[in-house]
Design a protein around this motif. Structure first.
Motif, PDB file in Angstrom:
ATOM      1  N   VAL A  23      -2.447  -2.867 -24.214  1.00 51.50           N
ATOM      2  CA  VAL A  23      -1.833  -1.429 -25.520  1.00 51.50           C
ATOM      3  C   VAL A  23       0.002  -2.097 -25.211  1.00 51.50           C
ATOM      4  CG1 VAL A  23      -3.285   0.381 -25.124  1.00 51.50           C
ATOM      5  CG2 VAL A  23      -0.587   0.364 -23.630  1.00 51.50           C
ATOM      6  N   GLU A  24      -0.198  -1.710 -26.764  1.00 48.26           N
ATOM      7  CA  GLU A  24       1.251  -1.862 -27.485  1.00 48.26           C
ATOM      8  C   GLU A  24       2.455  -0.514 -26.639  1.00 48.26           C
ATOM      9  OE1 GLU A  24       2.328  -3.496 -31.483  1.00 48.26           O
ATOM     10  OE2 GLU A  24       0.523  -4.194 -31.876  1.00 48.26           O
ATOM     11  N   ASN A  25       2.642   0.217 -27.014  1.00 52.91           N
ATOM     12  CA  ASN A  25       3.650   1.079 -26.049  1.00 52.91           C
ATOM     13  C   ASN A  25       2.583   2.828 -25.831  1.00 52.91           C
ATOM     14  OD1 ASN A  25       2.364   2.650 -28.504  1.00 52.91           O
ATOM     15  ND2 ASN A  25       3.503   1.784 -29.790  1.00 52.91           N
ATOM     16  N   GLY A  26       3.496   3.987 -25.219  1.00 54.56           N
ATOM     17  CA  GLY A  26       2.787   4.358 -24.701  1.00 54.56           C
ATOM     18  C   GLY A  26       2.349   6.192 -25.378  1.00 54.56           C
ATOM     19  N   GLY A  27       2.192   6.104 -26.653  1.00 56.81           N
ATOM     20  CA  GLY A  27       1.865   6.390 -28.005  1.00 56.81           C
ATOM     21  C   GLY A  27      -0.280   5.783 -27.972  1.00 56.81           C
ATOM     22  N   GLU A  28      -0.345   4.856 -28.067  1.00 63.25           N
ATOM     23  CA  GLU A  28      -1.331   3.661 -27.725  1.00 63.25           C
ATOM     24  C   GLU A  28      -1.842   4.097 -26.999  1.00 63.25           C
ATOM     25  OE1 GLU A  28      -3.098  -0.472 -29.627  1.00 63.25           O
ATOM     26  OE2 GLU A  28      -0.853  -0.090 -29.271  1.00 63.25           O
TER      27      GLU A  28
END
Length: 68
Positions: A23-28
Motif C-alpha cells: 500500500v502507499e500510505n497508512g490511510g490506504e
C-alpha cells in the motif's frame, strides 16, 4: 511471495502492509483492512491493530506475506 523478517515480538497489521510496500500510505492500509481485503492465516482480519507474529501468513490481493 514476500518474506518479512520480524525483529520484534509483533508488528501491527497496517504497519506491515506499509513496510512491505503493498500500500502507499497508512490511510490506504486502514481502508483495505476495513474493507475486508486482508486475510491472516486464511481468515479475514478487520482489526487494523492486529498483532502479526512469526509464522503468520498474510494475504492481500495477489500478495502473500510470510512472517519469519
Amino acid at each position: 511471495m514476500i518474506n518479512f523478517k520480524l525483529d520484534s515480538e509483533y508488528i501491527h497489521l497496517i504497519q506491515l502492509l506499509k513496510a512491505v510496500n503493498v500500500v502507499e500510505n497508512g490511510g490506504e492500509a486502514q481502508a483495505v483492512v476495513s474493507e475486508g481485503l486482508v486475510t491472516c492465516n486464511g481468515e479475514i482480519e478487520l482489526r487494523k491493530r492486529y498483532k502479526v507474529r512469526k509464522g503468520d501468513v498474510i494475504t492481500f490481493l495477489e500478495y502473500k506475506i510470510v512472517i519469519q
